[in-house]
Design a protein around this motif. Sequence first.
Motif, PDB file in Angstrom:
ATOM      1  N   GLY A   1       5.060  10.140  -6.036  1.00 29.92           N
ATOM      2  CA  GLY A   1       5.499  10.928  -6.864  1.00 29.92           C
ATOM      3  C   GLY A   1       5.604  11.176  -7.946  1.00 29.92           C
ATOM      4  N   SER A   2       3.685  11.084  -8.298  1.00 30.35           N
ATOM      5  CA  SER A   2       3.536  10.793  -9.499  1.00 30.35           C
ATOM      6  C   SER A   2       3.415  12.957  -9.338  1.00 30.35           C
ATOM      7  CB  SER A   2       2.478  10.604  -9.953  1.00 30.35           C
ATOM      8  OG  SER A   2       1.140  10.575  -9.260  1.00 30.35           O
ATOM      9  N   ASP A   3       2.235  13.040  -8.129  1.00 29.73           N
ATOM     10  CA  ASP A   3       1.882  14.125  -7.242  1.00 29.73           C
ATOM     11  C   ASP A   3       3.329  15.276  -7.767  1.00 29.73           C
ATOM     12  OD1 ASP A   3      -0.303  13.365  -8.010  1.00 29.73           O
ATOM     13  OD2 ASP A   3      -0.361  12.715  -5.444  1.00 29.73           O
ATOM     14  N   LEU A   4       4.665  14.663  -7.548  1.00 28.17           N
ATOM     15  CA  LEU A   4       5.425  14.852  -6.607  1.00 28.17           C
ATOM     16  C   LEU A   4       6.493  16.019  -8.701  1.00 28.17           C
ATOM     17  CD1 LEU A   4       7.690  13.768  -4.198  1.00 28.17           C
ATOM     18  CD2 LEU A   4       6.441  15.611  -4.158  1.00 28.17           C
ATOM     19  N   ASP A   5       6.097  14.909  -9.373  1.00 29.72           N
ATOM     20  CA  ASP A   5       6.470  15.523 -10.958  1.00 29.72           C
ATOM     21  C   ASP A   5       5.905  16.899 -11.164  1.00 29.72           C
ATOM     22  OD1 ASP A   5       8.486  13.170 -10.583  1.00 29.72           O
ATOM     23  OD2 ASP A   5       6.652  12.255 -11.700  1.00 29.72           O
TER      24      ASP A   5
ATOM     25  N   MET B   1      -0.886  22.109  -4.225  1.00 29.77           N
ATOM     26  CA  MET B   1       0.449  20.649  -3.222  1.00 29.77           C
ATOM     27  C   MET B   1      -0.966  20.945  -1.962  1.00 29.77           C
ATOM     28  SD  MET B   1       3.297  21.977  -1.099  1.00 29.77           S
ATOM     29  CE  MET B   1       3.998  22.118  -3.221  1.00 29.77           C
ATOM     30  N   GLU B   2      -1.626  21.871  -1.218  1.00 26.10           N
ATOM     31  CA  GLU B   2      -3.070  21.705  -0.450  1.00 26.10           C
ATOM     32  C   GLU B   2      -4.095  20.717  -0.343  1.00 26.10           C
ATOM     33  OE1 GLU B   2      -3.270  25.452   0.872  1.00 26.10           O
ATOM     34  OE2 GLU B   2      -1.735  26.466   2.253  1.00 26.10           O
ATOM     35  N   GLU B   3      -4.292  20.740  -1.805  1.00 27.21           N
ATOM     36  CA  GLU B   3      -5.427  20.056  -2.350  1.00 27.21           C
ATOM     37  C   GLU B   3      -4.778  18.701  -2.090  1.00 27.21           C
ATOM     38  OE1 GLU B   3      -7.242  21.724  -4.950  1.00 27.21           O
ATOM     39  OE2 GLU B   3      -8.037  22.881  -4.741  1.00 27.21           O
ATOM     40  N   ARG B   4      -3.569  18.321  -2.990  1.00 24.40           N
ATOM     41  CA  ARG B   4      -3.021  16.801  -3.109  1.00 24.40           C
ATOM     42  C   ARG B   4      -2.829  16.693  -1.002  1.00 24.40           C
ATOM     43  NH1 ARG B   4      -4.122  12.643  -5.331  1.00 24.40           N
ATOM     44  NH2 ARG B   4      -2.415  11.075  -5.170  1.00 24.40           N
ATOM     45  N   ILE B   5      -1.708  17.291  -0.470  1.00 22.41           N
ATOM     46  CA  ILE B   5      -2.147  17.101   0.507  1.00 22.41           C
ATOM     47  C   ILE B   5      -2.747  16.443   1.607  1.00 22.41           C
ATOM     48  CG2 ILE B   5      -1.079  17.866   2.955  1.00 22.41           C
ATOM     49  CD1 ILE B   5       1.530  19.421   1.101  1.00 22.41           C
ATOM     50  N   ARG B   6      -3.955  16.928   1.216  1.00 17.45           N
ATOM     51  CA  ARG B   6      -4.976  16.593   2.176  1.00 17.45           C
ATOM     52  C   ARG B   6      -5.804  15.879   2.372  1.00 17.45           C
ATOM     53  NH1 ARG B   6      -6.323  22.296   1.753  1.00 17.45           N
ATOM     54  NH2 ARG B   6      -7.952  22.054   0.077  1.00 17.45           N
ATOM     55  N   ALA B   7      -5.856  15.466   0.354  1.00 12.64           N
ATOM     56  CA  ALA B   7      -6.215  14.042  -0.631  1.00 12.64           C
ATOM     57  C   ALA B   7      -5.320  12.834   0.271  1.00 12.64           C
ATOM     58  CB  ALA B   7      -6.117  14.049  -1.375  1.00 12.64           C
ATOM     59  N   ILE B   8      -4.291  13.056   0.311  1.00 12.70           N
ATOM     60  CA  ILE B   8      -2.981  12.119   1.046  1.00 12.70           C
ATOM     61  C   ILE B   8      -3.403  12.284   2.715  1.00 12.70           C
ATOM     62  CG2 ILE B   8      -0.549  11.448   1.577  1.00 12.70           C
ATOM     63  CD1 ILE B   8       0.215  12.786  -1.437  1.00 12.70           C
ATOM     64  N   GLY B   9      -3.727  13.215   3.083  1.00  8.77           N
ATOM     65  CA  GLY B   9      -3.953  12.703   4.780  1.00  8.77           C
ATOM     66  C   GLY B   9      -2.255  12.839   5.876  1.00  8.77           C
ATOM     67  N   CYS B  10      -1.411  11.870   5.188  1.00  5.18           N
ATOM     68  CA  CYS B  10      -0.910  11.490   6.464  1.00  5.18           C
ATOM     69  C   CYS B  10       0.576  11.815   5.655  1.00  5.18           C
ATOM     70  CB  CYS B  10      -0.795  10.833   7.421  1.00  5.18           C
ATOM     71  SG  CYS B  10      -1.479   8.864   7.233  1.00  5.18           S
TER      72      CYS B  10
ATOM     73  N   ALA C   1       0.930  -1.217   0.610  1.00  5.49           N
ATOM     74  CA  ALA C   1      -0.267   0.072  -0.202  1.00  5.49           C
ATOM     75  C   ALA C   1       1.408   1.235  -0.321  1.00  5.49           C
ATOM     76  CB  ALA C   1      -1.107  -0.141   1.285  1.00  5.49           C
ATOM     77  N   LEU C   2       2.245   0.886   0.614  1.00  7.12           N
ATOM     78  CA  LEU C   2       2.892   2.425   0.658  1.00  7.12           C
ATOM     79  C   LEU C   2       3.505   2.128  -0.990  1.00  7.12           C
ATOM     80  CD1 LEU C   2       4.104   1.831   3.970  1.00  7.12           C
ATOM     81  CD2 LEU C   2       2.889   3.919   3.239  1.00  7.12           C
ATOM     82  N   LEU C   3       4.053   1.158  -1.094  1.00  4.89           N
ATOM     83  CA  LEU C   3       4.538   1.277  -1.920  1.00  4.89           C
ATOM     84  C   LEU C   3       3.564   2.198  -3.559  1.00  4.89           C
ATOM     85  CD1 LEU C   3       6.747  -1.675  -2.776  1.00  4.89           C
ATOM     86  CD2 LEU C   3       7.558   0.420  -2.515  1.00  4.89           C
ATOM     87  N   ASP C   4       2.330   2.100  -3.307  1.00  8.95           N
ATOM     88  CA  ASP C   4       1.762   2.460  -4.396  1.00  8.95           C
ATOM     89  C   ASP C   4       1.193   4.547  -3.996  1.00  8.95           C
ATOM     90  OD1 ASP C   4       1.297   0.364  -5.572  1.00  8.95           O
ATOM     91  OD2 ASP C   4      -1.006  -0.143  -4.424  1.00  8.95           O
ATOM     92  N   GLN C   5       0.836   4.366  -2.835  1.00  7.28           N
ATOM     93  CA  GLN C   5       0.981   5.872  -2.405  1.00  7.28           C
ATOM     94  C   GLN C   5       1.942   6.298  -2.877  1.00  7.28           C
ATOM     95  OE1 GLN C   5       0.108   6.400   1.604  1.00  7.28           O
ATOM     96  NE2 GLN C   5      -0.240   7.766   1.675  1.00  7.28           N
ATOM     97  N   ALA C   6       3.597   5.635  -2.464  1.00  2.87           N
ATOM     98  CA  ALA C   6       4.819   6.234  -2.969  1.00  2.87           C
ATOM     99  C   ALA C   6       4.506   7.144  -4.469  1.00  2.87           C
ATOM    100  CB  ALA C   6       5.864   5.099  -2.851  1.00  2.87           C
ATOM    101  N   ASP C   7       4.032   5.911  -5.143  1.00  2.00           N
ATOM    102  CA  ASP C   7       3.982   6.433  -6.975  1.00  2.00           C
ATOM    103  C   ASP C   7       3.328   7.492  -7.342  1.00  2.00           C
ATOM    104  OD1 ASP C   7       5.974   3.686  -7.362  1.00  2.00           O
ATOM    105  OD2 ASP C   7       4.098   2.496  -7.597  1.00  2.00           O
ATOM    106  N   ARG C   8       1.944   7.544  -6.193  1.00  2.00           N
ATOM    107  CA  ARG C   8       0.920   8.641  -6.269  1.00  2.00           C
ATOM    108  C   ARG C   8       1.902  10.068  -5.716  1.00  2.00           C
ATOM    109  NH1 ARG C   8      -2.668   4.865  -4.627  1.00  2.00           N
ATOM    110  NH2 ARG C   8      -2.235   5.727  -2.548  1.00  2.00           N
TER     111      ARG C   8
END
Length: 452
Positions: free
Chosen positions: A194-198, A421-430, A185-192
Amino acid sequence: MITKIIIDNFMAHEHTELELGPGVTILTGSNNTGKSAVVEALRCLATNPARSPNPALYIRHGAKEARVEVEVDDGTRVVWVRTKRWAKYEVWAPDAEEPEEYHKLQGRVPEDVARVLRLDQVELETRKDSVDVHLGNQRDPVFLLNQPDSVMAEFFAASTESAHLLAMQNALKIRVRDAKREERALLDQADRVGSDLDRLAPLPDINRRMEQAEDLEKEATALERAIPALESGLAEHRALVAALDREQALGRVLAGILPPPPVQDVDRLKRHIGSMESVSAQQAQAARSAGALAGLGTPPDTADTAPLRNLLRDLAGTVATLNQTSRQQTALAGLTAPPDREDTTRLSGMVDQLYILRSRQKRLARLETVLGNIAEPPAPSPLDKLGNTVTEIAVLTNKISERQAEMETLETDLQSVVVAMEERIRAIGCCPVCGGDLTTDSFLDHGCRHGA
């Protein structure tokens, strides 16, 4: 491993800090100096005793709460806070600005605290009380050495029971399975992530351009500080030019005035004039006397001349009187009747003007004396450099306006990026790495770095 102990208002300790080095740490000292209180503070931190004994016994007299804090080798800090009514734990992660707090414990120790401290007690099946293998009382030997052999055997058997080992193995399998699931789950989240960080790739260029804008702002600030000095120099230059114009005009006025003639001594001339007038009068009298004596004959023989002398004296007085009368008549003959009195207002004005002119002449003489000691005014400096500086200031002002416009554009772009970025971070949560709180400020400041 515990590396530091801090005790505040606990029993006899008002504030005590102990730095623990590698190996064994030994506390020595006289009786009633607080050695046992240090061990009791660690026991309270590890077990969180509830109401037996009275919690107020842990709080130093006059204080409202007692605090026991330890720091472990990875930088994590654990704090136990005890008041008369409640107890709580604080766990400070490395470089954290806020702690994780645990309330309403009811005599329990949170799992996160126990995992950090690693001071768990061993529970036995036939005994109600657990065995503390880490902390011991002052008068008791090392754990279990003062207990019956059966208790010691049960303790060592508890660590080798097959059922206990199987339970531990099953628990380990479950934890491994859960860890792998969490890893995927963390790898999938890391991929997401990473795409957001791009999408944040333009941030370095924006940062570089902001640094350039800051440099330009610093240059503009320096030029703004230099402008008052330049304006002061221009004002001083204008004042000097005006003073030079006034001095030159005054010099032109003084150039047309002739120097006054030197003052001569007229007393000698007055004496000469008086002497000439006296000689002229004597010559006139002698001529009149010669004319009067021309018709006389030869004088008779000498006789008593006293009467004649008296007669001559009288005649001379009469002649003098006639001469004086004749002169007065001659002088008055050419005179006309006295004129009527005229209005003297104009004459009074002319006299006033004469006095004013004399005063001005004296002032001009003083000014000429003062100006004679003044050096020639300096030649005006060429204004080419000043013109170039003014041109450069105008060019820099235009550049500042352009850079400010660019900075506003960059701030708009950055604001849009921050909102996304704030919208994406709120979507990630932690934080996908440590599971901690993830905010836009912490992400932009240090990128959610981890000490472990």
